[in-house]
Design a protein around this motif. Sequence first.
Motif, PDB file in Angstrom:
ATOM      1  N   PHE A  69      -2.238   9.561  -0.443  1.00 39.01           N
ATOM      2  CA  PHE A  69      -3.342   9.960   0.429  1.00 39.01           C
ATOM      3  C   PHE A  69      -2.948  10.135   1.898  1.00 39.01           C
ATOM      4  N   HIS A  70      -1.768   9.655   2.291  1.00 39.29           N
ATOM      5  CA  HIS A  70      -1.339   9.827   3.677  1.00 39.29           C
ATOM      6  C   HIS A  70      -0.083  10.690   3.778  1.00 39.29           C
ATOM      7  N   SER A  71       0.185  11.451   2.750  1.00 39.64           N
ATOM      8  CA  SER A  71       1.295  12.398   2.794  1.00 39.64           C
ATOM      9  C   SER A  71       0.856  13.644   3.564  1.00 39.64           C
ATOM     10  N   VAL A  72       1.820  14.466   3.942  1.00 33.85           N
ATOM     11  CA  VAL A  72       1.505  15.721   4.630  1.00 33.85           C
ATOM     12  C   VAL A  72       2.231  16.860   3.926  1.00 33.85           C
ATOM     13  N   TYR A  73       1.656  18.047   4.062  1.00 31.50           N
ATOM     14  CA  TYR A  73       2.297  19.243   3.489  1.00 31.50           C
ATOM     15  C   TYR A  73       2.722  20.157   4.630  1.00 31.50           C
ATOM     16  N   LEU A  74       3.985  20.540   4.612  1.00 33.11           N
ATOM     17  CA  LEU A  74       4.563  21.355   5.671  1.00 33.11           C
ATOM     18  C   LEU A  74       4.717  22.782   5.165  1.00 33.11           C
ATOM     19  N   PHE A  99       0.824  -1.205   0.000  1.00 36.79           N
ATOM     20  CA  PHE A  99       0.000   0.000   0.000  1.00 36.79           C
ATOM     21  C   PHE A  99       0.861   1.258   0.000  1.00 36.79           C
ATOM     22  N   ALA A 100       2.094   1.124  -0.456  1.00 38.84           N
ATOM     23  CA  ALA A 100       3.012   2.261  -0.474  1.00 38.84           C
ATOM     24  C   ALA A 100       2.511   3.380  -1.384  1.00 38.84           C
ATOM     25  N   LEU A 101       1.971   3.022  -2.555  1.00 36.70           N
ATOM     26  CA  LEU A 101       1.486   4.050  -3.483  1.00 36.70           C
ATOM     27  C   LEU A 101       0.267   4.781  -2.938  1.00 36.70           C
ATOM     28  N   PRO A 102      -0.781   4.083  -2.473  1.00 37.50           N
ATOM     29  CA  PRO A 102      -1.912   4.811  -1.870  1.00 37.50           C
ATOM     30  C   PRO A 102      -1.482   5.666  -0.682  1.00 37.50           C
ATOM     31  N   TYR A 116       4.366  -1.073 -10.991  1.00 31.75           N
ATOM     32  CA  TYR A 116       5.693  -0.761 -10.471  1.00 31.75           C
ATOM     33  C   TYR A 116       5.689  -0.761  -8.947  1.00 31.75           C
ATOM     34  N   TRP A 117       4.604  -0.278  -8.354  1.00 31.27           N
ATOM     35  CA  TRP A 117       4.474  -0.215  -6.897  1.00 31.27           C
ATOM     36  C   TRP A 117       3.884  -1.501  -6.315  1.00 31.27           C
TER      37      TRP A 117
END
Length: 609
Positions: free
Chosen positions: A413-418, A406-409, A598-599
């Motif tokens: 969708f679970h990234s953050v913006y600083l 689940f690295a691609l999702p 690929y992922w």
Amino acid sequence: MKNIITTHQLVFTLFAVVISCLSPVYATSNNDAVSGIDQKIEQVLTEQQLDGIVWAMVESDRNVTGAQGVSDAQSQKAMTELHKMYVGSVTKAVLAVGVLRLITEQKLSLDTRVSEMLPSLEINNPWSKTHPITVRHLLTHTSGLDDIRLHQLLTTQTDPDMPLELAFRDSSTLDVRNQPGRRFSYSNMGFTLLGMVIEKVAAERYEDYLLDQVLKPLKMHHSSFHFVDEHDPMLAIGHYENQVRQTPVSTVLRPAGQFVTTAPDMAKFLRFLLTEEHDTKSNFIAPQLLSLMSTPQETESTKHGLKIGQGLILSGRDRHDAMGACRPGSAYGYNAYLCIFPEHNKAYFWAVNTDNESANLDKLNQLFIEQLDLEPAELVEPEALPVQNPEIEGVYVLAPNKMVHFALPDLMFHSVYLSQNGGQLTVQSLQAKDRVLLPLGDGIYRDITRRTPSHVIYEARGEQYLTDGFKTYSKISIVKFTFYWVSLSVGLLSFVYLLLIGLYKLIRLKTSQNRALVLPVINFIAFAVPIYLLSQQHYLQLGDKTLASLSLFVCSALLPLSVLTAAVLLIRQRTFKDSKYHVFALLMFLQWYCVMFYWDFMPIALWKI
């Protein structure tokens, strides 16, 4: 079949009641302290739609236990403090004590190499020569192993007596994705390996060893690592939303979360963790080991000044103005939480027999912390003159995420913006409310809702990282991040376009041109079969090889073939100019599939995820 209570079960129940009454509990649920929170607990149960709860509070001179709600929504039997509960990952704290017991007896060490203890397992560690996985890494969740795989979590192919090594039949399961010791990354698989290490050293099942060497000495007579089913009259039945019953299910990774206990037993366990005197007198656990109970080891975050994280048993938590050492847990139909406050010689435990995703279980933590009347942790004030550092702004992704498939999702969708404003940071995500971080100096920050340092930003190996001691994020190029979102957007638009045009071609098959588009649309429609079959089977079969999962694999595996074939047929037609948009849509969909391939997200093989 009906649950028939046999004579010996009734005798056992009566015996349990007598023993519980005689055990050294300093106070019971019939005192003024408990009656003061009964109403508050009942209110939380009602608000959060929880069926029942057992709980324990430990203070310097007394243990207090209690219960509220029902043990079974179907029978409406009242919950009592003697009812047993599955406590999920709270199991890990008790099992960790068993491992430390072996180390105290010098049968094991924190630096024992797991590969040497378990040579039959194929642990794929690229750093094995310089950074082998040790017992310390497993205890502190810094081994670099995945958390869990879908086929280990959701499966009916389990047996409470199955050998633990069968959980690792897939050779790729034990791939080490992060250098051992570098970062915290929660791993249920790691604690299953600890169960196997115990069995190797003790030459018996880990359940039996922990019963004899941990539970009996601590007088936790009503607790067990062995599987307990619904036929035990003292087991509280688990539930989901709307009081849907969930009977107990054995798990593949059972050392990581299979443990039943009662409130009085957990009061004894909390007392043991708090009382240093007991440790030195009996030498049950070496004092130097218990001193590391909630002290994070030498990870990157601690080296850069953050002092919270996972210790050998519990993890440091700053919650509701109090600094404690805690362990949460969840199981099918249950949730639990354990927290100790050594400086105040106080602790609490609760377990509910409801797994309601919409419930705010932190309300219970807040209630017990308030009830224990803990002094607030010292408030660390921010720097007077924060320094602006534009280099730290940008998108950060989990490094590593919990499950490789689940690295691609997770990236998307679970990234953050600083972002930064005068040195103050704002962490934005799609999954949670914005977090505001106040600068404390040297890259350390404090969440505005916390009292102690909670985050650190650091640079390592030329990359920028953000961590709270538990989740670590690495900064990603905005170009790379945008590429994945463009790929997804274009792929979805192409899917919709091909589906609509293909359906039109399918309906007008006899008269229309560009009939090649019928191939992918038939493939798309074929997904209705696995979707229907999945909806008809129990969710615990999701990780099994069933007709539903096999048909899903076939449909997803045929996608690139049907799409590529359609594109080739259209290109070879004389009317290619008229179908160039169709070809473009096919190729755009194919690029999206290639990215997912690929992922390792396509084709979808649920029994391998």
